[in-house]
Design an enzyme around this catalytic site. Sequence first.
Site, PDB file in Angstrom:
ATOM      1  N   GLY A  11      69.823   6.252 -51.015  1.00 18.23           N
ATOM      2  CA  GLY A  11      70.447   6.623 -49.739  1.00 18.23           C
ATOM      3  C   GLY A  11      71.143   5.436 -49.085  1.00 18.23           C
ATOM      4  O   GLY A  11      72.292   5.542 -48.622  1.00 18.23           O
ATOM      5  N   GLU A  39      67.668  -5.597 -48.420  1.00 18.14           N
ATOM      6  CA  GLU A  39      66.745  -4.955 -49.369  1.00 18.14           C
ATOM      7  C   GLU A  39      65.569  -5.887 -49.637  1.00 18.14           C
ATOM      8  O   GLU A  39      65.757  -7.058 -49.940  1.00 18.14           O
ATOM      9  CB  GLU A  39      67.510  -4.625 -50.665  1.00 18.14           C
ATOM     10  N   GLN A  40      64.352  -5.322 -49.587  1.00 20.68           N
ATOM     11  CA  GLN A  40      63.149  -6.150 -49.778  1.00 20.68           C
ATOM     12  C   GLN A  40      62.979  -6.652 -51.211  1.00 20.68           C
ATOM     13  O   GLN A  40      62.420  -7.732 -51.428  1.00 20.68           O
ATOM     14  CB  GLN A  40      61.908  -5.364 -49.369  1.00 20.68           C
ATOM     15  N   HIS A  87      68.107  14.165 -61.492  1.00 15.02           N
ATOM     16  CA  HIS A  87      69.155  15.186 -61.573  1.00 15.02           C
ATOM     17  C   HIS A  87      70.218  14.854 -60.538  1.00 15.02           C
ATOM     18  O   HIS A  87      69.881  14.504 -59.406  1.00 15.02           O
ATOM     19  CB  HIS A  87      68.616  16.553 -61.159  1.00 15.02           C
ATOM     20  N   LEU A 130      62.093  -6.313 -44.087  1.00 15.25           N
ATOM     21  CA  LEU A 130      62.015  -6.167 -42.632  1.00 15.25           C
ATOM     22  C   LEU A 130      60.551  -6.037 -42.217  1.00 15.25           C
ATOM     23  O   LEU A 130      59.814  -5.255 -42.815  1.00 15.25           O
ATOM     24  CB  LEU A 130      62.775  -4.897 -42.221  1.00 15.25           C
ATOM     25  N   TYR A 184      64.027  16.520 -69.507  1.00 16.76           N
ATOM     26  CA  TYR A 184      65.478  16.496 -69.730  1.00 16.76           C
ATOM     27  C   TYR A 184      65.921  15.187 -70.371  1.00 16.76           C
ATOM     28  O   TYR A 184      65.203  14.186 -70.341  1.00 16.76           O
ATOM     29  CB  TYR A 184      66.250  16.746 -68.434  1.00 16.76           C
ATOM     30  N   ASP A 226      64.338   9.513 -47.380  1.00 13.60           N
ATOM     31  CA  ASP A 226      62.873   9.591 -47.346  1.00 13.60           C
ATOM     32  C   ASP A 226      62.286   8.966 -46.089  1.00 13.60           C
ATOM     33  O   ASP A 226      61.146   9.245 -45.741  1.00 13.60           O
ATOM     34  CB  ASP A 226      62.268   8.872 -48.573  1.00 13.60           C
ATOM     35  N   ALA A 250      66.614  12.615 -53.563  1.00 17.31           N
ATOM     36  CA  ALA A 250      67.652  11.589 -53.470  1.00 17.31           C
ATOM     37  C   ALA A 250      68.965  12.217 -53.032  1.00 17.31           C
ATOM     38  O   ALA A 250      69.747  11.614 -52.283  1.00 17.31           O
ATOM     39  CB  ALA A 250      67.818  10.907 -54.815  1.00 17.31           C
ATOM     40  N   ALA A 251      69.192  13.454 -53.477  1.00 15.50           N
ATOM     41  CA  ALA A 251      70.412  14.161 -53.082  1.00 15.50           C
ATOM     42  C   ALA A 251      70.484  14.290 -51.566  1.00 15.50           C
ATOM     43  O   ALA A 251      71.543  14.102 -50.952  1.00 15.50           O
ATOM     44  CB  ALA A 251      70.441  15.543 -53.735  1.00 15.50           C
TER      45      ALA A 251
HETATM   46  C1  LIG Z   1      57.811  11.495 -59.271  1.00 13.59           C
HETATM   47  C2  LIG Z   1      59.101  11.613 -58.505  1.00 13.59           C
HETATM   48  C3  LIG Z   1      60.225  12.204 -59.102  1.00 13.59           C
HETATM   49  C4  LIG Z   1      61.427  12.367 -58.389  1.00 13.59           C
HETATM   50  N1  LIG Z   1      62.506  12.968 -58.998  1.00 13.59           N
HETATM   51  C5  LIG Z   1      63.655  13.173 -58.290  1.00 13.59           C
HETATM   52  C6  LIG Z   1      64.822  13.794 -58.875  1.00 13.59           C
HETATM   53  O1  LIG Z   1      64.843  14.179 -60.055  1.00 13.59           O
HETATM   54  N2  LIG Z   1      65.915  13.971 -58.098  1.00 13.59           N
HETATM   55  C7  LIG Z   1      65.956  13.568 -56.798  1.00 13.59           C
HETATM   56  O2  LIG Z   1      66.991  13.758 -56.144  1.00 13.59           O
HETATM   57  N3  LIG Z   1      64.895  12.971 -56.223  1.00 13.59           N
HETATM   58  C8  LIG Z   1      63.757  12.760 -56.924  1.00 13.59           C
HETATM   59  N4  LIG Z   1      62.688  12.141 -56.344  1.00 13.59           N
HETATM   60  C9  LIG Z   1      62.785  11.770 -54.917  1.00 13.59           C
HETATM   61  C10 LIG Z   1      63.604  10.536 -54.736  1.00 13.59           C
HETATM   62  O3  LIG Z   1      63.060   9.496 -55.514  1.00 13.59           O
HETATM   63  C11 LIG Z   1      63.630  10.122 -53.257  1.00 13.59           C
HETATM   64  O4  LIG Z   1      63.837  11.234 -52.439  1.00 13.59           O
HETATM   65  C12 LIG Z   1      64.759   9.112 -53.046  1.00 13.59           C
HETATM   66  O5  LIG Z   1      64.521   7.954 -53.800  1.00 13.59           O
HETATM   67  C13 LIG Z   1      64.916   8.777 -51.576  1.00 13.59           C
HETATM   68  O6  LIG Z   1      65.928   7.805 -51.431  1.00 13.59           O
HETATM   69  P1  LIG Z   1      65.900   6.794 -50.220  1.00 13.59           P
HETATM   70  O7  LIG Z   1      67.094   5.922 -50.383  1.00 13.59           O
HETATM   71  O8  LIG Z   1      65.712   7.536 -48.946  1.00 13.59           O
HETATM   72  O9  LIG Z   1      64.558   5.948 -50.412  1.00 13.59           O
HETATM   73  P2  LIG Z   1      64.143   4.978 -51.595  1.00 13.59           P
HETATM   74  O10 LIG Z   1      64.811   5.357 -52.862  1.00 13.59           O
HETATM   75  O11 LIG Z   1      62.653   4.916 -51.570  1.00 13.59           O
HETATM   76  O12 LIG Z   1      64.743   3.567 -51.164  1.00 13.59           O
HETATM   77  C14 LIG Z   1      64.209   2.815 -50.104  1.00 13.59           C
HETATM   78  C15 LIG Z   1      64.626   1.350 -50.319  1.00 13.59           C
HETATM   79  O13 LIG Z   1      64.243   0.609 -49.160  1.00 13.59           O
HETATM   80  C16 LIG Z   1      63.617  -0.595 -49.569  1.00 13.59           C
HETATM   81  N5  LIG Z   1      62.681  -0.973 -48.490  1.00 13.59           N
HETATM   82  C17 LIG Z   1      61.526  -0.357 -48.141  1.00 13.59           C
HETATM   83  N6  LIG Z   1      60.954  -0.985 -47.105  1.00 13.59           N
HETATM   84  C18 LIG Z   1      61.765  -2.033 -46.789  1.00 13.59           C
HETATM   85  C19 LIG Z   1      61.696  -3.059 -45.802  1.00 13.59           C
HETATM   86  N7  LIG Z   1      60.662  -3.149 -44.935  1.00 13.59           N
HETATM   87  N8  LIG Z   1      62.707  -3.965 -45.746  1.00 13.59           N
HETATM   88  C20 LIG Z   1      63.779  -3.893 -46.616  1.00 13.59           C
HETATM   89  N9  LIG Z   1      63.865  -2.957 -47.596  1.00 13.59           N
HETATM   90  C21 LIG Z   1      62.877  -2.024 -47.667  1.00 13.59           C
HETATM   91  C22 LIG Z   1      62.930  -0.232 -50.882  1.00 13.59           C
HETATM   92  O14 LIG Z   1      62.657  -1.370 -51.688  1.00 13.59           O
HETATM   93  C23 LIG Z   1      63.935   0.711 -51.512  1.00 13.59           C
HETATM   94  O15 LIG Z   1      64.895   0.027 -52.295  1.00 13.59           O
HETATM   95  C24 LIG Z   1      61.500  11.930 -57.045  1.00 13.59           C
HETATM   96  C25 LIG Z   1      60.379  11.309 -56.440  1.00 13.59           C
HETATM   97  C26 LIG Z   1      59.198  11.151 -57.166  1.00 13.59           C
HETATM   98  C27 LIG Z   1      58.012  10.480 -56.507  1.00 13.59           C
END
Ligand SMILES: Cc1cc2nc3c(=O)[nH]c(=O)nc-3n(C[C@H](O)[C@H](O)[C@H](O)COP(=O)(O)OP(=O)(O)OC[C@H]3O[C@@H](n4cnc5c(N)ncnc54)[C@H](O)[C@@H]3O)c2cc1C
Length: 384
Positions: free
Chosen positions: A15, A34-35, A47, A130, A213, A292, A305-306
Amino acid sequence: MQKKPRIAVIGAGLGGAAAAALLEQAGFNVRVYEQAPAFSRLGAGIHLGPNVMKVMRSIGIEDELNRTGSHPDYWYSRDWKTGEIIAQIPLGDYALSHYGSSYLTVHRGDFHSLMIDAIPDHILSFNKRLNKVEDLGDVVRLHFTDGTSEEADIVIGADGVNSKIRDHLLSAEPPKYTGYVGHRAVFPISAVKGFTHDLCTKWWSDDRHMMVYFVTQKKDEIYYVTGVPEASWDMSKSWVPSSREEMLGAFDGWHTGVQSLIEASENVTKWPLLERDPLPLWSRGRLVLLGDACHPMKPHMAQGAAMAIEDAAMLVRCFKEVGIDDHQTAFALYEANRTARASKVQLVSHNNTWLRTNENPDWCFAYDVFNVPLVEPSSVLGAA
Ligand SMILES: Cc1cc2nc3c(=O)[nH]c(=O)nc-3n(C[C@H](O)[C@H](O)[C@H](O)COP(=O)(O)OP(=O)(O)OC[C@H]3O[C@@H](n4cnc5c(N)ncnc54)[C@H](O)[C@@H]3O)c2cc1C
């Protein structure tokens, strides 16, 4: 001359990376913190539905992704014991002609690396964790664990399920463990014996499943992710190692297709499936959440992630629509245009019913974040 407002994105996950790429492209003054010290090729697949691929087109990596990932012809749902096909959802050429972009399955590390490459190096800082936020009214001060601090006019919390920005806006509260875990393994298809796998299949029983897949265009790597009940989870751990033996126990009696994958998997990891109830707010003052950080969900629609990526695209669209100087109106417009969809995806993911039967997935896959008509914040409030 007035300086451009400084936008800080916390987290360069899927995201945050999407937000940074789209903000930079639109000419905004953005920095990403990024941490992690770097990103590795984590053993997982993902996907990318047509709704996400439209955002990738805008970021400029659609063609490369199409060359990298696998293009499943169908999503098959199969019975855990007999292997009978219980649903068959057309993807492949149908997705391209019907939705205007592909449906891909890809290695998560390959996808993330293309997203990170789409962000200019000079706006991305690694090793910046952070740990404190000070909202001083006219500016936000961000404090990092390495002792440094930065100022920003707008802060986007894209820092995942344990978001510091969410904690600052509401209060520190851990996400809820759902009582389910997901096992993940990626391995060469050459290790799989005795069964020919479809490009994308979900194997279902009443209390657990295995999603399978391919993750490369060459179809040389295959991936599975499960959903299996497990009573408790040690919340100090984001994942733990699992094993072939644990998998054999969890999927005892399942079809030969599933057994062939378990036998072939060398390295299995196990992840807690976490959620939060819908938040009472997504923004306050100069801070706003996406992905998330505000709506973590079970991954059973493969749309977590979408939703983070769509949030990022909608937020940038609202900045452009309203003007960055009026960020509070932009935040209200963003929230009005994202909460219903994110909450619906969260609910369907929670219930784990997606594509178990031959349903029409258009409401999810046909969504075009750049062209969907915007609703006004007042009409959402009025409807509540
Ligand atoms: C088992 C499993 C399977 C999944 N399969 C799918 C799938 O097939 N398709 C799909 O769309 N989604 C899938 N997901 C969900 C998907 O992984 C998340 O919804 C998605 O990664 C959310 O993206 P995000 O950018 O919000 O958060 P994240 O990807 O969690 O990224 C957060 C980032 O912030 C950084 N961060 C955290 N705290 C700090 C801080 N204090 N300071 C600086 N940086 C920080 C982290 O290191 C990380 O890089 C799956 C999840 C799980 C658990």
